[in-house]
Scaffold this motif. Sequence first.
Motif, short mmCIF file in Angstrom:
data_model
loop_
_atom_site.label_atom_id
_atom_site.label_comp_id
_atom_site.label_asym_id
_atom_site.label_seq_id
_atom_site.Cartn_x
_atom_site.Cartn_y
_atom_site.Cartn_z
N LEU A 291 23.90 38.96 41.51
CA LEU A 291 25.10 39.23 40.78
C LEU A 291 25.14 38.51 39.16
N TYR A 292 25.65 39.13 38.40
CA TYR A 292 25.74 38.46 37.22
C TYR A 292 27.24 37.69 37.28
N ASN A 293 27.08 36.64 36.57
CA ASN A 293 28.38 35.57 36.32
C ASN A 293 28.96 36.10 35.23
N LEU A 294 30.43 36.72 35.77
CA LEU A 294 31.13 37.23 34.66
C LEU A 294 32.03 36.41 33.66
N LEU A 295 32.13 34.99 34.06
CA LEU A 295 33.10 34.31 33.79
C LEU A 295 33.15 34.27 32.10
N SER A 296 31.66 33.99 31.59
CA SER A 296 31.73 33.88 30.05
C SER A 296 32.33 35.15 29.38
N VAL A 297 32.19 36.34 30.21
CA VAL A 297 32.63 37.62 29.19
C VAL A 297 34.13 37.83 29.51
N VAL A 298 34.52 37.32 30.66
CA VAL A 298 35.86 37.51 30.89
C VAL A 298 36.74 36.53 30.18
N ASN A 299 36.20 35.26 29.61
CA ASN A 299 36.62 34.53 28.76
C ASN A 299 36.59 34.67 27.47
N ASP A 300 35.87 35.86 27.12
CA ASP A 300 35.54 36.20 25.62
C ASP A 300 36.68 37.06 25.28
N SER A 301 37.70 36.53 24.64
CA SER A 301 38.96 37.21 24.23
C SER A 301 38.51 38.33 23.26
N SER A 302 37.39 38.63 22.68
CA SER A 302 36.94 39.96 21.78
C SER A 302 36.75 41.00 22.78
N ARG A 303 36.30 40.76 24.02
CA ARG A 303 35.86 41.74 25.09
C ARG A 303 36.88 41.96 26.27
N PHE A 304 37.64 40.81 26.31
CA PHE A 304 38.65 40.97 27.47
C PHE A 304 39.82 39.96 27.20
N ASN A 305 41.07 40.65 27.69
CA ASN A 305 42.30 39.87 27.16
C ASN A 305 42.99 39.64 28.68
N ARG A 306 42.74 38.17 29.32
CA ARG A 306 43.30 37.78 30.39
C ARG A 306 44.73 37.80 30.52
N ASP A 307 45.31 37.83 29.25
CA ASP A 307 46.72 37.78 29.30
C ASP A 307 47.34 38.97 29.71
N ASP A 308 46.70 40.06 29.96
CA ASP A 308 47.38 41.10 30.30
C ASP A 308 47.20 41.38 31.98
N TYR A 309 46.61 40.46 32.42
CA TYR A 309 46.54 40.42 34.12
C TYR A 309 47.20 39.02 34.90
N PHE A 310 47.21 39.21 36.12
CA PHE A 310 47.76 38.15 36.89
C PHE A 310 46.27 37.11 36.88
N GLU A 311 46.30 36.22 36.07
CA GLU A 311 45.06 35.41 35.85
C GLU A 311 44.59 34.67 36.86
N ASN A 312 45.50 34.25 37.58
CA ASN A 312 45.36 33.30 38.96
C ASN A 312 44.62 34.05 40.02
N ILE A 313 44.53 35.38 39.95
CA ILE A 313 44.00 36.11 41.04
C ILE A 313 42.32 36.22 40.60
N PHE A 314 42.28 36.17 39.27
CA PHE A 314 40.65 36.02 39.01
C PHE A 314 40.33 34.29 39.34
N ASP A 315 40.93 33.61 38.86
CA ASP A 315 40.63 32.13 39.16
C ASP A 315 40.41 31.75 40.48
N ALA A 316 41.03 32.54 41.37
CA ALA A 316 40.95 32.25 42.90
C ALA A 316 39.47 32.33 43.14
N PHE A 317 38.58 33.30 42.38
CA PHE A 317 37.34 33.36 42.77
C PHE A 317 36.36 32.74 41.92
N ILE A 318 36.77 32.01 41.07
CA ILE A 318 35.86 31.17 40.25
C ILE A 318 35.40 29.86 41.00
#
Length: 481
Positions: free
Chosen positions: A182-209
């Motif tokens: 599987l691709y590591n999606l962290l860099s693209v998720v942290n790229d504000s030009s491609r994804f806005n983490r503020d729109d989501y419950f970020e801690n749910i993403f963080d739990a799987f990092i």
Amino acid sequence: MYISEDGYIYSANKELTISKMNLLTGEEAIVADLNNTNIDLFDYNCSKLLYCDDVNIVLVKQTFYPSEPLNNVCYSLSKMDSNPNVGKQILYVAPYFKVNSLTGSAIKQMNETSDNTYIYVTMKYSTLIFDDYDNVNDSTINQYNRDIALLNVLKQDIRNGEGPDVLLDFGRFSALNDGEYLYNLLSVVNDSSRFNRDDYFENIFDAFIKEDALYQMPVSVCIGGVYADESATNGAGFTYEEFIDYIDTACNGADPLEFEFGRDRCFYVMIKSSYNELYRNNHTFSANSDSFRSICKYVSTMNEQASLAINSNAASFQEFNRIHFDLSKLIIKDDRQLYGMPSILGDKGPIVFPYESVGITTCTSQFDSAFEFVNSLLSKDVQADNVSHNSINKEAFEYYAEDAIRYSNKYILENYGLFDYYDESIIDEYIKYICSANTPYLGDDYSILIMSEELQPFYQKQKNIHNLIIILSLIIILKVI
């Protein structure tokens, strides 16, 4: 399946097709490949086939709310020669079972709006049709045999560049949680030009990092843990000592986890909710750890079966998966808090269950399109249509929660003759539970089964834990199959 007036048997098949058979000749023909019609795949998955011919399909759609009637849904078939998606790049997505509401909505949205990409659901890795495994009489072993064989086929296909582009229902594919598949999606998720983490419950993403890697993307909010008095502990969760003291003082000695699970099931849940402590980054398991010893010691005094007679109102294990039903069960209390499972340091918050999550395989040549599909799964419009679990999109959750209050009050009034939850602060309480979650729920089911079997002599005081850890390490080397 049914017999029509024109003498054909029409049947809906697991491979996402509808076929008809001529009763006189026995000839069978495909009427529709549902990937190439205008049918919403989730509508199809949760419906019964009422009528079909070469032009129309009528489905009886099952509903999720007790007060709603069944819905008849009529579709007109789209023929292949007029399919507007011909010529597009095909992005193959693979579910573990069926297409759920979230995925069905995202597929429909992307197929209707994308100029270049067409989403096609491959059922090759679905347990609905996968049967290339040893079938034995024991149903539990049979399931493990199937899952292991399925994973092995999937791993080989990914390594050979022949696998799907996207994996759905990722909680069931969690044994692939590493960079080989599987691709590591962290860099693209942290790229504000491609994804806005503020729109989501970020801690749910963080739990799987884990160690700067995010191999799967949660797309819904499903959490659980020990639901106890707000003053039960000062931490995110209990230490083992704190939890045992709380059981003695507040629960009259009745362990809520023993009540809910029994010994072997509690062991399974404790292992999977200790992923960060027990699994290395390459997904191998280390039994030689204080966390593993503490889990074994804790469950060893439990009854083997769930102890239904010892339930205590002071604490319980609760999952919060869908706010409509969680409110209707009248369990949301402002003097309660959702805590993580007991641990050595007591720092584990509530569990995040990956019931709906997605991973992009390393064999894809269409990463950008695959991530566009992930974005579609997380969009407000698609998330607001989720009928299975809570939305991870904050704006969609707000819409969802307001609807939940209306629905729950109606349901409670109809079934209990009560009014409740008119105070919308109850939603803030629910969000507080969500935002406290920080613990992934992952692990290798087959290894956990072997561990549970090998631990029986320890429970019966025939072997000590040190010798069993050595045996376990030799038997499995506890590496994901």
